[in-house]
Design a protein around this motif. Structure first.
Motif, short mmCIF file in Angstrom:
data_model
loop_
_atom_site.label_atom_id
_atom_site.label_comp_id
_atom_site.label_asym_id
_atom_site.label_seq_id
_atom_site.Cartn_x
_atom_site.Cartn_y
_atom_site.Cartn_z
N ILE A 143 59.35 -28.99 -17.05
CA ILE A 143 59.51 -28.42 -18.56
C ILE A 143 59.19 -28.51 -19.40
CG2 ILE A 143 62.03 -28.84 -20.23
CD1 ILE A 143 63.74 -29.44 -17.64
N VAL A 144 59.01 -29.54 -19.90
CA VAL A 144 57.71 -30.14 -21.22
C VAL A 144 56.58 -29.78 -21.14
CG1 VAL A 144 56.76 -32.44 -22.74
CG2 VAL A 144 58.93 -32.67 -21.15
N ALA A 145 55.56 -28.99 -19.89
CA ALA A 145 54.88 -28.47 -19.53
C ALA A 145 54.79 -26.85 -19.94
CB ALA A 145 54.31 -28.74 -18.45
N ARG A 146 55.75 -26.68 -20.14
CA ARG A 146 56.23 -24.93 -20.17
C ARG A 146 56.21 -24.37 -21.86
NH1 ARG A 146 53.75 -24.67 -16.51
NH2 ARG A 146 54.20 -23.69 -14.10
N GLN A 147 57.34 -26.18 -21.86
CA GLN A 147 57.46 -25.71 -23.19
C GLN A 147 56.24 -25.51 -24.36
OE1 GLN A 147 60.18 -29.18 -23.59
NE2 GLN A 147 61.92 -27.51 -23.22
N LEU A 148 55.85 -26.37 -23.95
CA LEU A 148 54.04 -27.12 -24.73
C LEU A 148 53.44 -25.97 -24.49
CD1 LEU A 148 54.16 -30.44 -24.46
CD2 LEU A 148 55.41 -29.01 -26.82
N GLN A 149 53.30 -25.56 -23.40
CA GLN A 149 52.33 -23.78 -22.45
C GLN A 149 51.24 -25.27 -21.92
OE1 GLN A 149 52.22 -21.01 -25.78
NE2 GLN A 149 53.90 -20.19 -24.86
N ARG A 150 51.39 -26.13 -21.63
CA ARG A 150 50.23 -26.94 -21.30
C ARG A 150 50.46 -26.57 -19.73
NH1 ARG A 150 50.18 -32.64 -24.66
NH2 ARG A 150 50.39 -31.51 -26.52
N PRO A 151 48.91 -26.82 -18.84
CA PRO A 151 49.04 -26.84 -17.70
C PRO A 151 49.64 -28.15 -16.85
CG PRO A 151 47.39 -27.39 -18.15
CD PRO A 151 47.35 -27.22 -19.04
N LEU A 152 50.10 -27.90 -15.93
CA LEU A 152 50.67 -29.24 -14.63
C LEU A 152 50.54 -29.21 -13.59
CD1 LEU A 152 53.25 -31.31 -14.26
CD2 LEU A 152 54.47 -29.34 -13.63
N MET A 153 49.83 -30.61 -13.61
CA MET A 153 49.22 -31.12 -12.25
C MET A 153 49.28 -31.71 -11.58
SD MET A 153 46.16 -33.83 -12.07
CE MET A 153 44.72 -32.42 -12.70
N VAL A 154 49.58 -31.91 -10.29
CA VAL A 154 50.50 -32.49 -9.30
C VAL A 154 49.13 -32.99 -8.13
CG1 VAL A 154 51.72 -32.33 -6.89
CG2 VAL A 154 52.51 -30.87 -8.57
N MET A 197 47.54 -31.81 -20.18
CA MET A 197 47.62 -31.49 -19.69
C MET A 197 48.43 -32.54 -19.44
SD MET A 197 45.39 -31.15 -16.11
CE MET A 197 44.95 -30.10 -15.66
N LEU A 198 49.58 -32.35 -18.05
CA LEU A 198 50.89 -33.03 -17.91
C LEU A 198 50.52 -33.21 -16.18
CD1 LEU A 198 51.52 -31.75 -20.37
CD2 LEU A 198 53.96 -32.94 -19.90
N ARG A 199 51.25 -34.32 -16.09
CA ARG A 199 51.03 -34.55 -14.44
C ARG A 199 51.87 -34.93 -13.56
NH1 ARG A 199 51.56 -40.17 -13.32
NH2 ARG A 199 50.43 -41.47 -15.15
N PHE A 200 52.49 -34.66 -12.51
CA PHE A 200 53.31 -35.43 -11.47
C PHE A 200 52.62 -35.77 -10.18
CE2 PHE A 200 56.43 -34.64 -7.69
CZ PHE A 200 57.84 -36.11 -7.93
N ALA A 201 52.63 -37.76 -10.21
CA ALA A 201 52.03 -37.76 -8.68
C ALA A 201 52.70 -38.96 -8.42
CB ALA A 201 51.27 -39.09 -9.90
N PRO A 202 53.06 -38.15 -6.84
CA PRO A 202 53.64 -38.36 -6.43
C PRO A 202 53.60 -39.58 -5.00
CG PRO A 202 53.78 -36.39 -5.53
CD PRO A 202 53.27 -36.32 -7.01
N SER A 203 53.34 -40.27 -4.07
CA SER A 203 52.46 -41.14 -3.06
C SER A 203 53.75 -40.22 -2.22
CB SER A 203 52.73 -42.56 -3.41
OG SER A 203 51.87 -42.62 -4.13
N PRO A 204 52.56 -39.88 -1.33
CA PRO A 204 53.20 -39.64 0.75
C PRO A 204 53.74 -40.67 1.13
CG PRO A 204 51.01 -40.04 0.34
CD PRO A 204 51.43 -40.20 -0.98
N THR A 205 54.22 -42.22 0.64
CA THR A 205 54.91 -43.01 1.57
C THR A 205 56.39 -43.30 1.69
OG1 THR A 205 55.17 -44.02 -0.79
CG2 THR A 205 52.77 -44.15 0.83
#
Length: 448
Positions: free
Chosen positions: A25-36, A1-9
């Motif tokens: 892009i990389v998550a789709r290429q590797l066919q892995r889930p993406l977490m926010v 799994m990949l993740r994008f981890a923004p802060s609401p600040t």
């Protein structure tokens, strides 16, 4: 799994968005889930509704995700992990006061040596400071990891001293919360800005310690730290003071989401074509080919890309984006793309065309009031339905106004567009004819 981890600040920065795009892009290429993962544990700095703004911006850019997590919901897990580390002796309580640590930092500065925490200090102030922090024990061995962009990065033992994982108020530090969540959700690939490189060894040490106390195999994570984005003119890192660093600002200025995404994916990369969509880039983008050098953000080049993307839009799409009340106005907007690069510029030209014309103002130092008013009165007598082409209109309008040459065309442009420069009036005429009752209006009252 990949993740994008923004802060609401605060407003989303273009560097954050770039990381989100490349994770997608990389998550789709590797066919892995993406977490926010919304990193909202710093309640004092969180801004109301910023989390929703972040999610909406990601959606506008075409970024979808498979799982949404709010980090604050994981606080019980963070505390449980910390206790397990304490129980196994991999973490310890430190009673050092901020004042004591500041004194030690000042002494190191005076002696011209780097400041390092010493574990022997932990209990020196146990009686005077009943609210200790929790520190993870540092490493006595060097630590290295292979970065997908920058190659092998190594940290020596003297750079890996014990560090705080729980504050005195029992809240987790950024590195601890981040590492715990990456461990819990089995994150296998982390793509983020290079300003996080100094955090990476701490997070690796936390995850190694967690694997030990939970008696599971430590799973190495692939890391890619994206180079900084610099201001094109100053060469300095883009900061909050740079208006163009804000994604919200760029959209408010009339840049299309697809243009912004296009440009950020292109930074430090040599794409096969100037303009492309996010989904098209998934077919050819290779993260390892991204330049390790810092990239410069050039607003003028973004304008160039935005102009190209605008040209690819159908009139109906322009009508929708500009919130126009008639389909034909979408086609009119396309005409103005000849010298417009953003939606805001298009909107400005359309507003000038459909707003009452202020013929009392000076244009290029010449007062056109008399000629504009004379031409305006003449145009009010014409039946535009009978004047199908511009040549016929021009002939009839000149005869009715008794104006010709410059005295005719400059006032005509003002009455048609509210501007003194622009495209050929013959191109505009079909739209003027269609909307004459909305366009040929004066700001001053008739006959004044």
């Amino acid at each position: 799994m990949l993740r994008f981890a923004p802060s609401p600040t605060g407003n989303m920065h273009i560097g954050n968005l770039r990381a989100a795009l490349l994770n997608f892009i990389v998550a789709r290429q590797l066919q892995r889930p993406l977490m926010v993962r919304i990193e909202d544990t710093d309640s004092a700095r969180n801004i109301a509704h910023k989390d929703q703004e972040i999610l909406e911006l990601l959606g506008k850019m075409g970024i979808s995700w498979d799982r949404l997590v709010y980090q604050s919901a994981n606080l019980p897990t963070h505390l449980d992990y910390a206790q397990k580390l304490l129980d196994r002796g991999l973490a310890f309580y430190c009673h050092c006061t901020p004042e004591f640590l500041q004194e030690q930092k000042q002494r190191a500065l005076q002696e011209k040596r780097p400041f390092r925490y010493h574990d022997a200090w932990a209990l020196l102030q146990e009686k005077s400071n009943p609210n200790p922090v929790v520190r993870l024990r540092g490493s006595t061995h060097a630590l290295s990891f292979k970065d997908q962009i920058k190659g092998v990065i190594r940290f020596e033992p003297h750079e890996l001293d014990s560090f705080v994982i729980l504050r005195a108020n029992k809240t987790p530090t950024y590195n601890f919360a981040c590492a715990c969540d990456d461990f819990t959700y089995k994150i296998s690939y982390i793509i983020r800005g290079e300003d996080h490189i100094s955090n990476t060894p701490k997070q690796i040490l936390i995850q190694q310690a967690l694997a030990q106390v939970l008696e599971v195999n430590y799973q190495e994570i692939a890391y890619a730290h994206l180079p900084l984005i610099l201001n094109h003119e100053t060469g300095k890192k883009m900061s909050k003071r740079d208006a163009a660093s804000s994604v919200v600002w760029l959209l408010e200025q009339g840049f299309l989401p697809q243009s912004v995404a296009n440009y950020l994916i292109s930074l430090g990369y040599n794409p096969p074509t100037d303009t492309f969509s996010l989904h098209e880039s998934c077919a050819w983008f290779e993260l390892t080919r991204l330049s390790s050098a810092n990239a410069r953000f050039d607003l003028s080049y973004l304008r160039h890309l935005n102009h190209k993307h605008l040209l690819n839009l159908e009139p109906q799409e322009l009508q929708h984006l500009l919130k126009l009340d008639h389909p034909q106005k979408g086609a009119l907007a396309r005409l103005f793309l000849e010298d417009s690069s953003t939606l805001q510029e298009l909107q400005s030209k359309l507003e000038a065309m459909f707003s009452p014309k202020d013929i009392e103002q000076d244009y290029e130092g010449e007062n056109f009031y008399d000629r504009c008013l004379k031409l305006y009165r003449a145009l009010q007598t014409l039946d535009f339905a009978q004047l199908e082409d511009f040549a016929h209109f021009k002939q009839v309008a000149m005869q009715a106004s008794q104006l010709k040459g410059k005295d005719f065309f400059k006032p005509l442009r003002i009455l048609f567009t509210g501007q003194v420069h622009g495209m050929e009036l013959s191109l505009l005429y079909p739209f003027v004819r269609a909307f004459a009752h909305e366009i040929l209006i004066l700001k001053v009252s008739y006959g004044s």
